[in-house]
Design a protein around this motif. Structure first.
Motif, PDB file in Angstrom:
ATOM      1  N   ALA A  16       0.848  -1.197   0.000  1.00 51.41           N
ATOM      2  CA  ALA A  16       0.000   0.000   0.000  1.00 51.41           C
ATOM      3  C   ALA A  16       0.880   1.242   0.000  1.00 51.41           C
ATOM      4  O   ALA A  16       2.018   1.207   0.465  1.00 51.41           O
ATOM      5  CB  ALA A  16      -0.913   0.019   1.225  1.00 51.41           C
ATOM      6  N   ALA A  17       0.340   2.331  -0.529  1.00 50.61           N
ATOM      7  CA  ALA A  17       1.064   3.596  -0.537  1.00 50.61           C
ATOM      8  C   ALA A  17       0.100   4.743  -0.295  1.00 50.61           C
ATOM      9  O   ALA A  17      -1.093   4.639  -0.603  1.00 50.61           O
ATOM     10  CB  ALA A  17       1.789   3.787  -1.865  1.00 50.61           C
ATOM     11  N   LEU A  18       0.639   5.833   0.234  1.00 47.13           N
ATOM     12  CA  LEU A  18      -0.181   7.002   0.559  1.00 47.13           C
ATOM     13  C   LEU A  18       0.637   8.249   0.290  1.00 47.13           C
ATOM     14  O   LEU A  18       1.795   8.346   0.700  1.00 47.13           O
ATOM     15  CB  LEU A  18      -0.609   6.944   2.022  1.00 47.13           C
ATOM     16  N   SER A  19       0.032   9.205  -0.396  1.00 48.99           N
ATOM     17  CA  SER A  19       0.742  10.429  -0.746  1.00 48.99           C
ATOM     18  C   SER A  19       1.002  11.278   0.495  1.00 48.99           C
ATOM     19  O   SER A  19       0.412  11.067   1.550  1.00 48.99           O
ATOM     20  CB  SER A  19      -0.075  11.226  -1.762  1.00 48.99           C
ATOM     21  N   HIS A  47       0.094  14.158   1.440  1.00 45.18           N
ATOM     22  CA  HIS A  47      -1.035  14.858   2.038  1.00 45.18           C
ATOM     23  C   HIS A  47      -2.178  13.913   2.379  1.00 45.18           C
ATOM     24  O   HIS A  47      -3.208  14.334   2.902  1.00 45.18           O
ATOM     25  CB  HIS A  47      -1.538  15.950   1.103  1.00 45.18           C
ATOM     26  N   GLY A  48      -1.974  12.621   2.060  1.00 47.25           N
ATOM     27  CA  GLY A  48      -3.003  11.638   2.354  1.00 47.25           C
ATOM     28  C   GLY A  48      -4.144  11.600   1.371  1.00 47.25           C
ATOM     29  O   GLY A  48      -5.120  10.879   1.567  1.00 47.25           O
ATOM     30  N   GLY A  49      -4.057  12.362   0.298  1.00 46.35           N
ATOM     31  CA  GLY A  49      -5.163  12.436  -0.631  1.00 46.35           C
ATOM     32  C   GLY A  49      -5.224  11.324  -1.647  1.00 46.35           C
ATOM     33  O   GLY A  49      -6.266  11.078  -2.260  1.00 46.35           O
ATOM     34  N   ARG A  50      -4.108  10.650  -1.864  1.00 46.72           N
ATOM     35  CA  ARG A  50      -4.063   9.557  -2.828  1.00 46.72           C
ATOM     36  C   ARG A  50      -3.515   8.313  -2.170  1.00 46.72           C
ATOM     37  O   ARG A  50      -2.496   8.367  -1.488  1.00 46.72           O
ATOM     38  CB  ARG A  50      -3.209   9.924  -4.029  1.00 46.72           C
ATOM     39  N   SER A  51      -4.180   7.201  -2.423  1.00 47.86           N
ATOM     40  CA  SER A  51      -3.724   5.932  -1.889  1.00 47.86           C
ATOM     41  C   SER A  51      -3.787   4.870  -2.984  1.00 47.86           C
ATOM     42  O   SER A  51      -4.503   5.028  -3.976  1.00 47.86           O
ATOM     43  CB  SER A  51      -4.552   5.499  -0.684  1.00 47.86           C
ATOM     44  N   SER A  52      -3.050   3.817  -2.758  1.00 48.48           N
ATOM     45  CA  SER A  52      -3.049   2.715  -3.697  1.00 48.48           C
ATOM     46  C   SER A  52      -2.753   1.434  -2.932  1.00 48.48           C
ATOM     47  O   SER A  52      -2.020   1.461  -1.928  1.00 48.48           O
ATOM     48  CB  SER A  52      -1.994   2.933  -4.789  1.00 48.48           C
ATOM     49  N   TYR A  53      -3.346   0.335  -3.383  1.00 47.26           N
ATOM     50  CA  TYR A  53      -3.187  -0.937  -2.699  1.00 47.26           C
ATOM     51  C   TYR A  53      -2.831  -2.039  -3.690  1.00 47.26           C
ATOM     52  O   TYR A  53      -3.265  -2.026  -4.851  1.00 47.26           O
ATOM     53  CB  TYR A  53      -4.485  -1.331  -1.977  1.00 47.26           C
ATOM     54  N   LYS A  89      -6.375  -5.507  -1.228  1.00 49.02           N
ATOM     55  CA  LYS A  89      -7.491  -4.566  -1.367  1.00 49.02           C
ATOM     56  C   LYS A  89      -8.711  -5.049  -0.593  1.00 49.02           C
ATOM     57  O   LYS A  89      -9.079  -6.222  -0.663  1.00 49.02           O
ATOM     58  CB  LYS A  89      -7.854  -4.398  -2.840  1.00 49.02           C
ATOM     59  N   GLY A  90      -9.294  -4.129   0.149  1.00 45.88           N
ATOM     60  CA  GLY A  90     -10.478  -4.461   0.919  1.00 45.88           C
ATOM     61  C   GLY A  90     -10.185  -5.048   2.287  1.00 45.88           C
ATOM     62  O   GLY A  90     -11.087  -5.193   3.113  1.00 45.88           O
ATOM     63  N   ARG A  91      -8.924  -5.390   2.540  1.00 40.94           N
ATOM     64  CA  ARG A  91      -8.541  -5.968   3.834  1.00 40.94           C
ATOM     65  C   ARG A  91      -7.570  -5.082   4.606  1.00 40.94           C
ATOM     66  O   ARG A  91      -7.587  -5.070   5.847  1.00 40.94           O
ATOM     67  CB  ARG A  91      -7.915  -7.347   3.636  1.00 40.94           C
ATOM     68  N   PHE A  92      -6.720  -4.356   3.901  1.00 44.60           N
ATOM     69  CA  PHE A  92      -5.704  -3.513   4.531  1.00 44.60           C
ATOM     70  C   PHE A  92      -6.046  -2.045   4.296  1.00 44.60           C
ATOM     71  O   PHE A  92      -6.596  -1.676   3.259  1.00 44.60           O
ATOM     72  CB  PHE A  92      -4.325  -3.786   3.935  1.00 44.60           C
ATOM     73  N   THR A  93      -5.667  -1.203   5.269  1.00 41.31           N
ATOM     74  CA  THR A  93      -5.883   0.237   5.158  1.00 41.31           C
ATOM     75  C   THR A  93      -4.627   0.971   5.606  1.00 41.31           C
ATOM     76  O   THR A  93      -4.136   0.751   6.720  1.00 41.31           O
ATOM     77  CB  THR A  93      -7.065   0.692   6.028  1.00 41.31           C
ATOM     78  N   ILE A  94      -4.133   1.850   4.744  1.00 44.83           N
ATOM     79  CA  ILE A  94      -2.970   2.663   5.093  1.00 44.83           C
ATOM     80  C   ILE A  94      -3.445   4.047   5.539  1.00 44.83           C
ATOM     81  O   ILE A  94      -4.401   4.589   4.987  1.00 44.83           O
ATOM     82  CB  ILE A  94      -1.978   2.766   3.908  1.00 44.83           C
ATOM     83  N   SER A  95      -2.772   4.595   6.540  1.00 45.94           N
ATOM     84  CA  SER A  95      -3.117   5.931   7.020  1.00 45.94           C
ATOM     85  C   SER A  95      -1.851   6.594   7.541  1.00 45.94           C
ATOM     86  O   SER A  95      -0.839   5.925   7.755  1.00 45.94           O
ATOM     87  CB  SER A  95      -4.182   5.857   8.118  1.00 45.94           C
ATOM     88  N   ASN A 133      -8.551  -9.533   8.501  1.00 48.47           N
ATOM     89  CA  ASN A 133      -8.761 -10.815   7.813  1.00 48.47           C
ATOM     90  C   ASN A 133      -7.437 -11.367   7.267  1.00 48.47           C
ATOM     91  O   ASN A 133      -7.342 -11.743   6.094  1.00 48.47           O
ATOM     92  CB  ASN A 133      -9.789 -10.652   6.691  1.00 48.47           C
ATOM     93  N   LEU A 134      -6.443 -11.401   8.121  1.00 50.06           N
ATOM     94  CA  LEU A 134      -5.133 -11.886   7.695  1.00 50.06           C
ATOM     95  C   LEU A 134      -5.187 -13.357   7.321  1.00 50.06           C
ATOM     96  O   LEU A 134      -5.906 -14.155   7.955  1.00 50.06           O
ATOM     97  CB  LEU A 134      -4.115 -11.655   8.814  1.00 50.06           C
ATOM     98  N   GLN A 135      -4.417 -13.692   6.314  1.00 45.81           N
ATOM     99  CA  GLN A 135      -4.355 -15.052   5.800  1.00 45.81           C
ATOM    100  C   GLN A 135      -2.908 -15.528   5.799  1.00 45.81           C
ATOM    101  O   GLN A 135      -1.971 -14.712   5.831  1.00 45.81           O
ATOM    102  CB  GLN A 135      -4.941 -15.098   4.393  1.00 45.81           C
TER     103      GLN A 135
END
Length: 123
Positions: A48-51, A53-59, A64-70, A84-86
């Protein structure tokens, strides 16, 4: 510049972990950040990546749908909430940073990275 990742550990399949990375020695608010992971014997993989300013993210497709970057620029930290780790998520997780606003999936686009934190998932 130092990037210190923490929060890894052992979790059962279906469980959650929250990783944190504290940055020092840089103006954190001017750096885009990312998480990559590397399983034993495999190449480093984009998570995952986050710009800056936090305005752009990518996974990565696999998270996708399981992890969240902040991020919290006031605390110089970037976090990765993993739900939901596997077993296939088991790896050493690294945080990386690079000056500017781009969001890249390529580890060599990031100038700084630190020691990783290990995530183990039991089935």
């Amino acid at each position: 510049v130092q990037l210190q990742a923490s929060g890894g550990g052992l979790v059962q399949a279906g469980g959650s972990l929250s990783l944190s990375c504290v940055a020092s020695g840089l103006t954190f608010s001017r750096y885009s950040t990312a998480w990559f992971r590397q399983a034993h014997g495999k190449e480093r993989e984009f998570v995952a990546a986050l710009s800056w300013h936090g305005g752009r993210s990518s996974y990565g497709d696999s998270v996708k749908g399981r992890f969240t970057i902040s991020r919290d620029n006031a605390k110089n930290t970037v976090a990765l909430q993993m739900d939901n780790l596997q077993p296939e998520d088991m790896a050493v997780y690294y945080c990386e940073a690079d000056y500017g606003s781009k969001v890249s999936h390529r580890t060599y686009d990031y100038e700084h990275w630190g020691q990783g934190t290990e995530v183990t998932v039991s089935s």
